[in-house]
Write an enzyme that holds these catalytic residues in place. Structure first.
Site, PDB file in Angstrom:
ATOM      1  N   THR A 117       0.815  -1.212   0.000  1.00  0.00           N
ATOM      2  CA  THR A 117       0.000   0.000   0.000  1.00  0.00           C
ATOM      3  C   THR A 117       0.851   1.267   0.000  1.00  0.00           C
ATOM      4  O   THR A 117       1.962   1.275   0.563  1.00  0.00           O
ATOM      5  CB  THR A 117      -0.925   0.011   1.238  1.00  0.00           C
ATOM      6  OG1 THR A 117      -1.490   1.306   1.387  1.00  0.00           O
ATOM      7  CG2 THR A 117      -0.164  -0.312   2.514  1.00  0.00           C
ATOM      8  N   TYR A 141      -1.760   0.206   9.957  1.00  0.00           N
ATOM      9  CA  TYR A 141      -1.999  -0.552   8.724  1.00  0.00           C
ATOM     10  C   TYR A 141      -0.762  -0.484   7.816  1.00  0.00           C
ATOM     11  O   TYR A 141      -0.214  -1.515   7.405  1.00  0.00           O
ATOM     12  CB  TYR A 141      -3.239   0.016   8.015  1.00  0.00           C
ATOM     13  CG  TYR A 141      -3.394  -0.437   6.595  1.00  0.00           C
ATOM     14  CD1 TYR A 141      -3.470  -1.789   6.280  1.00  0.00           C
ATOM     15  CD2 TYR A 141      -3.466   0.496   5.555  1.00  0.00           C
ATOM     16  CE1 TYR A 141      -3.601  -2.206   4.962  1.00  0.00           C
ATOM     17  CE2 TYR A 141      -3.606   0.084   4.241  1.00  0.00           C
ATOM     18  CZ  TYR A 141      -3.666  -1.263   3.950  1.00  0.00           C
ATOM     19  OH  TYR A 141      -3.792  -1.665   2.648  1.00  0.00           O
TER      20      TYR A 141
END
Ligand code: UDP
Length: 327
Positions: A117, A141
């Protein structure tokens, strides 16, 4: 048929990847614990229910299918939630990936494709991000994904498999068929929430912060159509199967849209006002995340063809107008 094990294949991006793999002549085998995925989304190959945190189960499935490659989508993937419960993110994402990598090397799987990501980059004062931008995640995350990137590279160096790591920007839209799409319960992502607000399915959308250092004060993101994104995965798989070296790629459209601009496009496409109110910043959000990379184009020949905001919103709307999944 060449088998590809797709972890998270019952989820949003994983299900679109399974369709693309099947279309390219592979057999996608879905491995999913259905914690956020849907059985109804598994339409393109066999299903193996299981949890990556169960080392014996993933080992058994890899040994049974002996896939030529693994595409690893399964993950907890919400920035806000990761700030509320970082332990769960570290435990699930990192332990699960460790078990998967161990199963992969134990069974000699030659190619590994990992979903990472842009959240691994963190805030960089608005500069466009390429694969060499230093990675300084500001949420749990992104930090958990960065740890997994490093784990993949350590394992690949030691055990000799090949990998691609794809760093996604914001994924949106749905398959043109209307058979698969984004379906979260509860929904937390901007575009589906804005569509629901504009079509009367929820009273309002909350804009998380108007005091960011961006032109209109709302966060800027780079949105890419889910089917463009999964096309890059098939190209990445073919690249590795052709014996090319392991590599890392950003996957974004290169266009930045602020939250307010997304809300405005949703209003235009739906023809309705999008009721929106202002709320506080969401912890862990970067001001701007936009890809400035052309590597995926240069190396994989990948060009997003569906990633205009209008098309992504239209495709998402078509999907959300349907009945979604029931199981
Ligand atoms: N966002 C928002 N209101 C919402 C959900 C999201 O303002 O109800 C913002 C969020 O702060 C971020 C952008 O929309 O700047 C995209 O968020 P999303 O959760 O869709 O994806 P993320 O960037 O977290 O992967």
């Amino acid at each position: 048929m060449t088998k590809v094990l797709v972890t998270g294949g019952a989820g949003y991006i994983g299900s679109h990847a399974c369709k693309a793999l099947a279309g390219a002549g592979y057999q996608p085998v879905t491995f999913d614990n259905l914690s956020t995925g849907w059985r109804d989304a598994v339409q393109f190959g066999p299903f193996e229910q299981g949890d990556l945190c169960d080392a014996d189960r993933i080992s058994e499935v890899v040994e049974k299918h002996k896939p030529a490659a693994i595409m690893h989508f399964a993950s907890l993937a919400e920035v806000g939630e990761s700030m509320q419960d970082p332990a769960r993110y570290w435990r699930t994402n990192v332990n699960g990936s460790l078990n998967l990598l161990q199963a992969a090397v134990d069974n000699g799987v030659p190619n590994f494709i990992f979903s990472s990501t842009c959240a691994t980059y963190g805030d960089h004062d608005g500069v466009l991000l390429d694969e060499n931008t230093p990675q300084r995640p500001i949420n749990a995350y992104g930090a958990s994904k960065l740890a997994i990137e490093q784990m993949v590279q350590n394992f690949a160096e030691r055990f000799g498999f090949a990998y691609t790591i794809f760093r996604y920007f914001n994924v949106a839209g749905a398959d043109e068929s209307g058979r698969i799409g984004e379906f979260h319960n509860p929904e937390t992502h901007l575009i589906p929430l804005a569509i629901q607000a504009a079509t009367g399915k929820r009273p309002t959308l909350t804009i998380f912060g108007r005091d960011y250092p961006t032109p209109d004060g709302t966060c800027v993101r780079d949105y890419v159509h889910v089917n463009d994104l999964v096309d890059a995965h098939v190209a990445g798989l073919e690249y590795l199967e052709g014996g090319q070296p392991s590599a890392i790629f950003n996957l974004g459209s290169g266009d930045g849209f602020s939250v307010q601009q997304v809300v405005d496009v949703v209003a235009n496409v739906t023809g309705n006002n999008t009721p929106a109110k202002e709320g506080p910043r969401r912890p862990g959000d970067c001001a701007k995340l936009v890809s400035g990379s052309t590597r995926a184009h240069q190396v994989l020949g990948w060009t997003p063809t569906r990633s205009t905001m209008e098309q992504m919103v239209r495709d998402a709307m078509r999907w959300h107008a349907g009945k979604g999944y029931s199981a």
